[in-house]
Design an enzyme around this catalytic site. Structure first.
Site, PDB file in Angstrom:
ATOM      1  N   GLY A 111       0.851  -1.196   0.000  1.00  0.00           N
ATOM      2  CA  GLY A 111       0.000   0.000   0.000  1.00  0.00           C
ATOM      3  C   GLY A 111       0.880   1.237   0.000  1.00  0.00           C
ATOM      4  NE  ARG A 112      -2.891   4.946   1.633  1.00  0.00           N
ATOM      5  CZ  ARG A 112      -4.220   4.995   1.635  1.00  0.00           C
ATOM      6  NH1 ARG A 112      -4.838   5.938   0.982  1.00  0.00           N
ATOM      7  NH2 ARG A 112      -4.924   4.118   2.301  1.00  0.00           N
ATOM      8  CB  ILE A 113       3.481   2.594   4.553  1.00  0.00           C
ATOM      9  CG1 ILE A 113       2.531   3.590   5.240  1.00  0.00           C
ATOM     10  CG2 ILE A 113       4.816   2.555   5.300  1.00  0.00           C
ATOM     11  CD1 ILE A 113       2.082   3.195   6.639  1.00  0.00           C
ATOM     12  CB  ALA A 121       2.974  -3.631   9.861  1.00  0.00           C
ATOM     13  NE  ARG A 122      -1.596  -1.155  14.605  1.00  0.00           N
ATOM     14  CZ  ARG A 122      -1.131   0.055  14.296  1.00  0.00           C
ATOM     15  NH1 ARG A 122       0.159   0.252  14.075  1.00  0.00           N
ATOM     16  NH2 ARG A 122      -1.949   1.092  14.242  1.00  0.00           N
ATOM     17  CD  GLU A 152       2.781  -1.067  20.186  1.00  0.00           C
ATOM     18  OE1 GLU A 152       3.487  -1.759  19.423  1.00  0.00           O
ATOM     19  OE2 GLU A 152       2.487   0.110  19.957  1.00  0.00           O
ATOM     20  CG  HIS A 196       3.870   2.299  17.659  1.00  0.00           C
ATOM     21  ND1 HIS A 196       2.831   1.433  17.870  1.00  0.00           N
ATOM     22  CD2 HIS A 196       3.634   2.848  16.432  1.00  0.00           C
ATOM     23  CE1 HIS A 196       2.000   1.452  16.848  1.00  0.00           C
ATOM     24  NE2 HIS A 196       2.475   2.308  15.951  1.00  0.00           N
ATOM     25  N   GLY A 232       6.957   5.226  14.226  1.00  0.00           N
ATOM     26  CA  GLY A 232       6.783   5.346  12.774  1.00  0.00           C
ATOM     27  C   GLY A 232       6.352   6.723  12.300  1.00  0.00           C
TER      28      GLY A 232
HETATM   29  C1  DGY Z   1      -0.811   4.230  12.728  1.00  0.00           C
HETATM   30  O1  DGY Z   1      -1.158   5.296  12.244  1.00  0.00           O
HETATM   31  O2  DGY Z   1      -1.331   3.163  12.424  1.00  0.00           O
HETATM   32  C2  DGY Z   1       0.285   4.269  13.737  1.00  0.00           C
HETATM   33  O3  DGY Z   1       0.875   3.019  13.902  1.00  0.00           O
HETATM   34  C3  DGY Z   1      -0.254   4.762  15.065  1.00  0.00           C
HETATM   35  O4  DGY Z   1      -1.426   4.087  15.338  1.00  0.00           O
END
Ligand code: DGY
Length: 323
Positions: free
Chosen positions: A157-159, A241-242, A271, A289, A291
Protein backbone atom coordinates in the site's frame (compact mmCIF):
# COMPACT_ATOMS: atom_id res chain seq x y z
CA UNK A 1 -25.41 26.04 17.71
CA UNK A 2 -24.66 23.27 20.22
CA UNK A 3 -21.21 21.84 19.62
CA UNK A 4 -20.96 18.02 19.40
CA UNK A 5 -19.35 16.43 22.47
CA UNK A 6 -16.00 14.91 21.64
CA UNK A 7 -13.64 12.82 23.79
CA UNK A 8 -9.99 12.80 22.76
CA UNK A 9 -8.24 9.85 24.40
CA UNK A 10 -4.61 11.12 24.42
CA UNK A 11 -2.78 14.46 24.21
CA UNK A 12 -2.42 15.68 20.62
CA UNK A 13 -0.11 18.37 19.19
CA UNK A 14 -1.18 21.79 20.51
CA UNK A 15 -2.20 23.24 17.15
CA UNK A 16 -4.70 20.44 16.56
CA UNK A 17 -6.15 20.56 20.08
CA UNK A 18 -6.66 24.30 19.56
CA UNK A 19 -8.42 23.70 16.24
CA UNK A 20 -10.72 21.08 17.74
CA UNK A 21 -12.17 23.37 20.41
CA UNK A 22 -13.32 25.84 17.75
CA UNK A 23 -15.99 23.45 16.52
CA UNK A 24 -16.40 20.85 19.27
CA UNK A 25 -17.09 20.57 22.98
CA UNK A 26 -13.90 18.66 23.78
CA UNK A 27 -12.97 16.55 26.81
CA UNK A 28 -9.18 16.22 26.91
CA UNK A 29 -7.04 13.55 28.57
CA UNK A 30 -4.71 15.95 30.37
CA UNK A 31 -2.70 13.16 32.03
CA UNK A 32 -2.07 11.47 28.69
CA UNK A 33 -2.26 7.90 29.92
CA UNK A 34 -4.16 5.16 28.08
CA UNK A 35 -7.85 5.01 29.08
CA UNK A 36 -9.10 1.89 30.83
CA UNK A 37 -11.90 -0.18 29.31
CA UNK A 38 -14.36 1.42 31.76
CA UNK A 39 -13.21 4.91 30.83
CA UNK A 40 -13.61 4.06 27.16
CA UNK A 41 -17.12 2.76 27.82
CA UNK A 42 -17.97 6.05 29.59
CA UNK A 43 -16.58 8.02 26.67
CA UNK A 44 -18.59 6.05 24.11
CA UNK A 45 -21.65 6.33 26.34
CA UNK A 46 -21.73 10.10 26.75
CA UNK A 47 -19.87 11.64 23.78
CA UNK A 48 -21.08 12.17 20.22
CA UNK A 49 -17.61 11.32 18.94
CA UNK A 50 -14.60 9.52 20.40
CA UNK A 51 -11.14 10.06 18.92
CA UNK A 52 -9.13 6.94 19.82
CA UNK A 53 -5.59 5.87 19.01
CA UNK A 54 -3.74 2.56 18.82
CA UNK A 55 -3.61 2.41 22.65
CA UNK A 56 -7.42 2.19 22.95
CA UNK A 57 -8.87 -1.30 22.57
CA UNK A 58 -12.46 -0.68 21.45
CA UNK A 59 -13.80 -4.20 21.25
CA UNK A 60 -17.33 -5.60 21.12
CA UNK A 61 -17.61 -5.66 24.90
CA UNK A 62 -16.78 -1.95 25.22
CA UNK A 63 -19.36 -1.07 22.59
CA UNK A 64 -22.05 -3.51 23.83
CA UNK A 65 -21.72 -2.37 27.46
CA UNK A 66 -21.60 1.32 26.65
CA UNK A 67 -25.06 1.81 25.18
CA UNK A 68 -23.35 4.20 22.79
CA UNK A 69 -24.33 7.78 22.16
CA UNK A 70 -21.21 7.96 20.01
CA UNK A 71 -21.90 8.13 16.30
CA UNK A 72 -18.31 8.28 15.05
CA UNK A 73 -14.97 6.83 16.13
CA UNK A 74 -12.53 9.13 14.35
CA UNK A 75 -9.27 7.23 14.80
CA UNK A 76 -5.98 9.09 15.07
CA UNK A 77 -3.79 6.76 12.98
CA UNK A 78 -4.01 4.74 9.81
CA UNK A 79 -4.13 1.29 11.47
CA UNK A 80 -7.40 0.44 13.17
CA UNK A 81 -7.07 -3.18 14.26
CA UNK A 82 -7.69 -2.00 17.86
CA UNK A 83 -11.31 -1.23 16.88
CA UNK A 84 -13.84 -4.01 16.33
CA UNK A 85 -15.19 -2.82 13.00
CA UNK A 86 -18.02 -5.37 12.79
CA UNK A 87 -19.26 -4.38 16.22
CA UNK A 88 -19.03 -0.67 15.32
CA UNK A 89 -21.16 -1.40 12.24
CA UNK A 90 -23.70 -3.29 14.36
CA UNK A 91 -24.03 -0.23 16.59
CA UNK A 92 -24.33 2.05 13.55
CA UNK A 93 -21.06 3.81 14.42
CA UNK A 94 -18.98 5.34 11.63
CA UNK A 95 -15.20 4.73 11.77
CA UNK A 96 -12.54 6.86 10.05
CA UNK A 97 -8.72 6.77 10.00
CA UNK A 98 -5.83 8.99 8.82
CA UNK A 99 -4.13 7.49 5.74
CA UNK A 100 -1.57 9.16 3.41
CA UNK A 101 -0.18 11.78 5.78
CA UNK A 102 2.06 9.36 7.66
CA UNK A 103 3.35 7.28 4.77
CA UNK A 104 6.57 9.21 4.20
CA UNK A 105 7.61 9.37 7.84
CA UNK A 106 6.81 5.70 8.44
CA UNK A 107 8.86 4.82 5.37
CA UNK A 108 11.73 6.99 6.66
CA UNK A 109 11.63 5.09 9.95
CA UNK A 110 11.61 1.76 8.12
CA UNK A 111 14.83 2.73 6.40
CA UNK A 112 16.20 3.89 9.76
CA UNK A 113 15.54 0.43 11.20
CA UNK A 114 17.06 -1.34 8.20
CA UNK A 115 20.22 0.71 8.50
CA UNK A 116 20.41 0.47 12.28
CA UNK A 117 19.94 -3.30 12.27
CA UNK A 118 22.29 -4.02 9.37
CA UNK A 119 25.00 -1.61 10.55
CA UNK A 120 24.69 -2.57 14.22
CA UNK A 121 24.08 1.05 15.21
CA UNK A 122 22.44 0.28 18.58
CA UNK A 123 25.26 -2.05 19.62
CA UNK A 124 27.77 0.62 18.65
CA UNK A 125 25.95 3.36 20.51
CA UNK A 126 25.73 1.19 23.63
CA UNK A 127 29.53 0.76 23.53
CA UNK A 128 30.20 4.45 23.20
CA UNK A 129 27.68 5.51 25.85
CA UNK A 130 28.89 2.95 28.39
CA UNK A 131 32.53 3.82 27.82
CA UNK A 132 33.21 0.30 26.51
CA UNK A 133 34.62 1.35 23.13
CA UNK A 134 38.26 0.32 22.90
CA UNK A 135 38.99 2.05 19.59
CA UNK A 136 38.92 1.53 15.83
CA UNK A 137 39.92 -1.88 14.52
CA UNK A 138 39.34 -3.66 11.21
CA UNK A 139 37.06 -6.34 12.61
CA UNK A 140 35.00 -4.20 14.99
CA UNK A 141 31.17 -4.54 14.82
CA UNK A 142 31.11 -5.68 11.21
CA UNK A 143 27.62 -5.37 9.81
CA UNK A 144 25.98 -6.02 6.46
CA UNK A 145 25.90 -3.69 3.48
CA UNK A 146 22.46 -2.28 2.67
CA UNK A 147 23.06 -0.62 -0.72
CA UNK A 148 22.44 -2.92 -3.64
CA UNK A 149 20.81 -5.69 -1.61
CA UNK A 150 17.34 -7.20 -2.12
CA UNK A 151 14.41 -5.87 -0.11
CA UNK A 152 11.15 -7.83 0.12
CA UNK A 153 8.07 -5.78 1.01
CA UNK A 154 4.96 -7.54 2.29
CA UNK A 155 1.92 -5.27 1.87
CA UNK A 156 2.32 -2.82 -1.00
CA UNK A 157 0.00 0.00 0.00
CA UNK A 158 1.02 3.61 0.45
CA UNK A 159 3.70 3.00 3.08
CA UNK A 160 5.16 -0.04 1.34
CA UNK A 161 5.43 1.97 -1.89
CA UNK A 162 7.23 4.85 -0.14
CA UNK A 163 9.70 2.36 1.32
CA UNK A 164 10.29 0.85 -2.12
CA UNK A 165 11.00 4.27 -3.68
CA UNK A 166 13.57 5.11 -1.03
CA UNK A 167 15.24 1.70 -1.17
CA UNK A 168 15.34 1.44 -4.96
CA UNK A 169 16.08 5.01 -5.98
CA UNK A 170 18.14 5.91 -2.91
CA UNK A 171 20.02 2.72 -2.07
CA UNK A 172 19.98 0.95 -5.44
CA UNK A 173 18.17 -2.03 -3.95
CA UNK A 174 16.29 -4.67 -5.86
CA UNK A 175 12.73 -4.52 -4.49
CA UNK A 176 10.34 -7.48 -4.43
CA UNK A 177 6.75 -6.75 -3.50
CA UNK A 178 3.93 -9.00 -2.36
CA UNK A 179 0.40 -7.70 -2.03
CA UNK A 180 -2.94 -9.48 -1.54
CA UNK A 181 -4.45 -7.73 -4.56
CA UNK A 182 -2.50 -7.35 -7.82
CA UNK A 183 -0.14 -4.37 -8.03
CA UNK A 184 -0.75 -2.01 -10.96
CA UNK A 185 2.03 -1.85 -13.56
CA UNK A 186 2.47 1.93 -13.21
CA UNK A 187 2.96 1.53 -9.45
CA UNK A 188 5.67 -1.08 -10.04
CA UNK A 189 7.43 1.21 -12.53
CA UNK A 190 7.26 4.26 -10.24
CA UNK A 191 8.60 2.38 -7.23
CA UNK A 192 11.15 0.25 -9.07
CA UNK A 193 9.60 -2.91 -7.64
CA UNK A 194 8.96 -6.40 -9.03
CA UNK A 195 5.86 -8.26 -7.97
CA UNK A 196 6.23 -11.78 -6.54
CA UNK A 197 3.50 -14.40 -6.41
CA UNK A 198 3.87 -15.51 -2.80
CA UNK A 199 5.23 -14.49 0.57
CA UNK A 200 7.28 -17.69 0.72
CA UNK A 201 9.00 -16.84 -2.56
CA UNK A 202 9.79 -13.34 -1.28
CA UNK A 203 11.22 -14.64 2.02
CA UNK A 204 13.61 -16.98 0.26
CA UNK A 205 15.10 -14.22 -1.93
CA UNK A 206 15.21 -11.15 0.32
CA UNK A 207 18.13 -9.78 2.34
CA UNK A 208 15.65 -7.51 4.15
CA UNK A 209 11.97 -8.31 4.72
CA UNK A 210 9.78 -5.36 5.64
CA UNK A 211 6.17 -5.69 6.80
CA UNK A 212 3.56 -3.14 5.70
CA UNK A 213 0.31 -5.09 5.85
CA UNK A 214 -2.55 -4.33 8.26
CA UNK A 215 -2.72 -5.98 11.67
CA UNK A 216 -5.76 -7.74 13.09
CA UNK A 217 -6.92 -11.34 13.06
CA UNK A 218 -6.39 -11.85 9.31
CA UNK A 219 -2.64 -11.27 9.54
CA UNK A 220 -1.99 -12.61 13.05
CA UNK A 221 1.37 -14.45 13.03
CA UNK A 222 1.68 -14.10 9.27
CA UNK A 223 5.39 -14.38 9.99
CA UNK A 224 5.55 -17.55 12.04
CA UNK A 225 8.17 -20.18 12.80
CA UNK A 226 7.85 -21.82 9.38
CA UNK A 227 8.17 -18.56 7.48
CA UNK A 228 11.08 -17.34 9.61
CA UNK A 229 12.71 -20.62 8.63
CA UNK A 230 12.43 -19.63 4.96
CA UNK A 231 14.44 -16.45 5.48
CA UNK A 232 18.14 -16.36 4.66
CA UNK A 233 20.57 -16.74 7.56
CA UNK A 234 21.88 -13.25 6.89
CA UNK A 235 18.46 -11.59 6.36
CA UNK A 236 16.81 -8.94 8.55
CA UNK A 237 13.14 -8.71 9.50
CA UNK A 238 11.75 -5.18 9.82
CA UNK A 239 8.33 -4.51 11.34
CA UNK A 240 6.72 -1.06 11.41
CA UNK A 241 3.21 -2.48 10.82
CA UNK A 242 1.64 -4.17 13.84
CA UNK A 243 3.11 -6.45 16.50
CA UNK A 244 0.63 -9.26 16.02
CA UNK A 245 1.81 -9.85 12.45
CA UNK A 246 4.93 -11.58 13.85
CA UNK A 247 5.01 -14.57 16.19
CA UNK A 248 7.41 -12.93 18.63
CA UNK A 249 8.33 -16.16 20.45
CA UNK A 250 9.35 -17.72 17.13
CA UNK A 251 11.28 -14.55 16.31
CA UNK A 252 13.18 -14.75 19.61
CA UNK A 253 14.21 -18.31 18.66
CA UNK A 254 15.35 -17.19 15.21
CA UNK A 255 17.35 -14.30 16.68
CA UNK A 256 18.83 -16.35 19.51
CA UNK A 257 19.92 -19.24 17.29
CA UNK A 258 20.90 -16.78 14.55
CA UNK A 259 18.88 -18.48 11.86
CA UNK A 260 18.31 -14.92 10.63
CA UNK A 261 20.70 -11.97 10.74
CA UNK A 262 18.66 -9.64 12.91
CA UNK A 263 15.49 -7.61 13.29
CA UNK A 264 14.35 -4.01 13.48
CA UNK A 265 11.03 -3.61 15.28
CA UNK A 266 8.92 -0.52 15.95
CA UNK A 267 5.77 -2.37 17.02
CA UNK A 268 5.07 -5.18 19.49
CA UNK A 269 2.36 -7.53 20.57
CA UNK A 270 0.90 -6.15 23.81
CA UNK A 271 2.90 -2.92 23.65
CA UNK A 272 4.16 -1.10 25.65
CA UNK A 273 5.14 -4.43 27.23
CA UNK A 274 7.89 -6.13 25.25
CA UNK A 275 8.97 -9.76 25.76
CA UNK A 276 12.05 -9.73 28.03
CA UNK A 277 13.63 -12.39 25.79
CA UNK A 278 13.24 -10.06 22.82
CA UNK A 279 14.71 -7.14 24.73
CA UNK A 280 17.72 -9.33 25.52
CA UNK A 281 18.52 -10.03 21.84
CA UNK A 282 21.61 -8.04 20.85
CA UNK A 283 20.76 -8.51 17.18
CA UNK A 284 17.37 -6.78 17.49
CA UNK A 285 16.90 -3.01 17.23
CA UNK A 286 13.77 -2.04 19.16
CA UNK A 287 12.02 1.34 18.92
CA UNK A 288 8.90 2.51 20.82
CA UNK A 289 6.34 2.79 17.97
CA UNK A 290 7.85 5.92 16.40
CA UNK A 291 6.78 5.35 12.77
CA UNK A 292 4.75 8.53 12.41
CA UNK A 293 6.42 10.45 15.23
CA UNK A 294 7.36 13.78 13.67
CA UNK A 295 5.61 17.00 14.60
CA UNK A 296 4.66 17.62 10.98
CA UNK A 297 3.05 14.22 10.61
CA UNK A 298 1.36 14.10 13.99
CA UNK A 299 -0.18 17.51 13.25
CA UNK A 300 -1.27 16.39 9.80
CA UNK A 301 -2.88 13.27 11.30
CA UNK A 302 -4.78 15.42 13.79
CA UNK A 303 -6.02 17.85 11.13
CA UNK A 304 -7.16 14.89 9.07
CA UNK A 305 -9.27 13.75 12.05
CA UNK A 306 -10.69 17.27 12.44
CA UNK A 307 -11.70 17.26 8.78
CA UNK A 308 -13.31 13.83 9.09
CA UNK A 309 -15.30 15.03 12.11
CA UNK A 310 -16.43 18.23 10.42
CA UNK A 311 -17.53 16.33 7.33
CA UNK A 312 -19.47 13.88 9.48
CA UNK A 313 -21.25 16.44 11.66
CA UNK A 314 -21.98 18.72 8.70
CA UNK A 315 -23.66 15.86 6.83
CA UNK A 316 -20.96 15.03 4.29
CA UNK A 317 -19.32 11.63 3.84
CA UNK A 318 -15.94 11.75 5.64
CA UNK A 319 -13.00 11.38 3.30
CA UNK A 320 -11.36 8.55 5.30
CA UNK A 321 -14.31 6.28 5.86
CA UNK A 322 -13.38 2.81 7.11
CA UNK A 323 -16.86 1.67 8.18
C1 DGY B 1 -0.81 4.23 12.73
O1 DGY B 1 -1.16 5.30 12.24
O2 DGY B 1 -1.33 3.16 12.42
C2 DGY B 1 0.28 4.27 13.74
O3 DGY B 1 0.87 3.02 13.90
C3 DGY B 1 -0.25 4.76 15.06
O4 DGY B 1 -1.43 4.09 15.34
Amino acid sequence: MIKPKVVITRRWPKAVEAALVEDFDVTFNKRDRALTADELKDAVHFADAVLPTVTDRIDARVLDDANPRTKILANYGVGYSHIDIDSARTHGITVTNTPDVLSECTADLTLTLMLMAARRASEGEREVKTGAWSGWRPTHLLGSKVSGKTLGIIGFGRIGQEVAKRAHHGFGMRVLAFNRSPIAQDVLIKTGAESVASIDELLQQADFVSLHCPGGAANKHLIDCRRLGLMRESAFLINTARGEVVDERALVQALTFETIGGAGLDVFNGEPDVLPELRACENAVLLPHLGSATLETREAMGFRVVQNLKDFFEGRAPRDLVA
